[in-house]
Write a protein that holds these residues in place. Sequence first.
Motif, short mmCIF file in Angstrom:
data_model
loop_
_atom_site.label_atom_id
_atom_site.label_comp_id
_atom_site.label_asym_id
_atom_site.label_seq_id
_atom_site.Cartn_x
_atom_site.Cartn_y
_atom_site.Cartn_z
N ASN A 1 60.54 -12.80 23.47
CA ASN A 1 61.71 -12.18 24.10
C ASN A 1 61.58 -10.66 24.10
OD1 ASN A 1 62.89 -14.63 24.69
ND2 ASN A 1 64.24 -14.62 22.90
N ARG A 2 61.03 -10.11 23.03
CA ARG A 2 60.84 -8.66 23.02
C ARG A 2 59.80 -8.24 24.06
NH1 ARG A 2 57.90 -4.19 19.31
NH2 ARG A 2 58.76 -2.44 20.48
N THR A 3 58.73 -9.01 24.17
CA THR A 3 57.72 -8.71 25.19
C THR A 3 58.36 -8.64 26.57
OG1 THR A 3 55.92 -9.74 23.93
CG2 THR A 3 55.62 -9.56 26.30
N LEU A 4 59.17 -9.63 26.90
CA LEU A 4 59.77 -9.70 28.23
C LEU A 4 60.73 -8.53 28.46
CD1 LEU A 4 60.43 -13.53 28.52
CD2 LEU A 4 58.43 -12.23 29.26
N GLU A 5 61.49 -8.17 27.44
CA GLU A 5 62.41 -7.04 27.59
C GLU A 5 61.65 -5.73 27.77
OE1 GLU A 5 65.73 -6.93 27.99
OE2 GLU A 5 65.45 -9.09 28.19
N GLU A 6 60.58 -5.56 27.03
CA GLU A 6 59.79 -4.33 27.17
C GLU A 6 59.09 -4.27 28.53
OE1 GLU A 6 59.65 -1.73 25.23
OE2 GLU A 6 60.86 -2.54 23.59
N PHE A 7 58.63 -5.40 29.02
CA PHE A 7 58.01 -5.44 30.34
C PHE A 7 58.98 -4.97 31.43
CE2 PHE A 7 54.50 -8.86 29.58
CZ PHE A 7 53.70 -7.90 29.00
N LYS A 8 60.25 -5.29 31.28
CA LYS A 8 61.24 -4.90 32.28
C LYS A 8 61.41 -3.38 32.36
CE LYS A 8 63.99 -9.14 32.07
NZ LYS A 8 65.27 -9.77 31.64
N LYS A 9 61.04 -2.69 31.29
CA LYS A 9 61.18 -1.23 31.25
C LYS A 9 59.96 -0.51 31.83
CE LYS A 9 63.62 -1.68 26.81
NZ LYS A 9 63.54 -1.35 25.36
N ARG A 10 58.93 -1.26 32.20
CA ARG A 10 57.67 -0.66 32.59
C ARG A 10 57.25 -1.09 33.99
NH1 ARG A 10 58.31 -0.85 27.28
NH2 ARG A 10 57.32 0.78 26.02
N ASP A 11 56.20 -0.45 34.51
CA ASP A 11 55.78 -0.75 35.87
C ASP A 11 54.28 -1.03 35.94
OD1 ASP A 11 54.51 1.72 35.71
OD2 ASP A 11 56.02 2.76 36.89
N ASP A 12 53.80 -1.31 37.15
CA ASP A 12 52.41 -1.69 37.32
C ASP A 12 51.43 -0.55 37.03
OD1 ASP A 12 53.21 -4.22 38.00
OD2 ASP A 12 52.87 -4.00 40.15
N THR A 13 51.87 0.67 37.20
CA THR A 13 51.01 1.81 36.84
C THR A 13 50.70 1.78 35.35
OG1 THR A 13 51.94 3.16 38.62
CG2 THR A 13 50.85 4.33 36.83
N TRP A 14 51.70 1.50 34.55
CA TRP A 14 51.52 1.36 33.09
C TRP A 14 50.59 0.19 32.79
CZ3 TRP A 14 53.09 -2.99 30.26
CH2 TRP A 14 52.98 -2.87 28.87
N LEU A 15 50.79 -0.94 33.45
CA LEU A 15 50.00 -2.14 33.18
C LEU A 15 48.53 -1.93 33.53
CD1 LEU A 15 50.40 -5.14 32.23
CD2 LEU A 15 50.36 -5.73 34.67
N LEU A 16 48.27 -1.22 34.62
CA LEU A 16 46.89 -1.06 35.10
C LEU A 16 46.16 0.11 34.44
CD1 LEU A 16 47.62 -1.63 38.88
CD2 LEU A 16 46.41 -3.21 37.37
N ALA A 17 46.88 0.95 33.71
CA ALA A 17 46.27 2.13 33.11
C ALA A 17 45.26 1.76 32.03
CB ALA A 17 47.35 3.04 32.53
N VAL A 18 44.14 2.47 32.00
CA VAL A 18 43.12 2.29 30.96
C VAL A 18 43.57 3.02 29.70
CG1 VAL A 18 40.74 2.85 30.29
CG2 VAL A 18 41.24 1.97 32.60
N ASP A 19 43.41 2.36 28.56
CA ASP A 19 43.74 2.97 27.27
C ASP A 19 42.48 3.60 26.71
OD1 ASP A 19 44.37 3.64 24.67
OD2 ASP A 19 45.38 1.74 24.21
N PRO A 20 42.38 4.92 26.68
CA PRO A 20 41.15 5.58 26.23
C PRO A 20 40.88 5.39 24.73
CG PRO A 20 42.87 7.21 26.57
CD PRO A 20 43.42 5.90 27.08
N ASP A 21 41.89 4.98 23.98
CA ASP A 21 41.74 4.86 22.53
C ASP A 21 41.49 3.42 22.09
OD1 ASP A 21 42.32 7.61 22.18
OD2 ASP A 21 44.45 7.17 22.39
N PHE A 22 41.38 2.50 23.05
CA PHE A 22 41.22 1.08 22.72
C PHE A 22 39.79 0.65 22.98
CE2 PHE A 22 41.61 -3.49 23.29
CZ PHE A 22 42.58 -3.85 22.37
N GLY A 23 39.20 -0.04 22.03
CA GLY A 23 37.85 -0.55 22.21
C GLY A 23 36.80 0.43 21.75
N ARG A 24 35.56 -0.04 21.81
CA ARG A 24 34.44 0.78 21.33
C ARG A 24 33.42 0.94 22.46
NH1 ARG A 24 33.50 -2.25 15.47
NH2 ARG A 24 35.57 -1.77 14.60
N GLY A 25 33.63 1.96 23.26
CA GLY A 25 32.69 2.25 24.32
C GLY A 25 32.95 1.55 25.63
#
Length: 221
Positions: A159-183
């Motif tokens: 339920n929290r996931t769904l509520e947070e998704f409503k506050k955000r848009d596709d630009t946020w979803l498609l954005a690359v996270d530079p701090d996630f992952g290793r290389g």
Amino acid sequence: MKRVAPTGGRREFLRKSLLLSSVIAGAGVPAWAKEQAAATDGQGLYVIGPMEGYTPHIGTMVSMLNYNRDTIVRTTKSLSMSELDHLHDPNANTIGALLMHLGAVEKWYQINSFEKRNEFNAEEKKLWDAGLNLGDAGRQNIKGKELKYYIDLITEVRNRTLEEFKKRDDTWLLAVDPDFGRGEKFNTYWKWFHVCEHESNHRGQITWLKGRLPGAKPGRE
């Protein structure tokens, strides 16, 4: 971040996708494609695509999460505490522990995606750490609970996931996270796709374990 409202909802999203495909192919939109777009305008469990209240890509992700969760609930709905706690072999996980694991992984991706944290705080760790890491801690500590306990927990997380998704848009979803992952490059869409396919993977394990509970009838899995 201000959420950008989808223009025209599911039908408009599909109409534009079909139109783009036809332009690339140099042809008009075929009749069957128009009928398909019209048919998916109604929302349901077996319709994957944009959903009301979310931007198009986020809504599509939600539709997949909804389907996976429904299969988890239906697969476990009749299980008793002893069945949830049954350990198939010393190296296995119980069905109850796997349900807790689903909630823990989604909770971790929540704090990472919505709060930019990579570690549970002390209170979160107390509830979720054994479920996140499983292994001996999961086998020793996740037991003695009725099904409702697990379903209520993972529902609260969802339920929290769904509520947070409503506050955000596709630009946020498609954005690359530079701090996630290793290389490698990972975007937020991948993170939530992973939550989805992770749940699907463990549904397979749950189904397998359920078919091997004491007294279970032979299955087809």
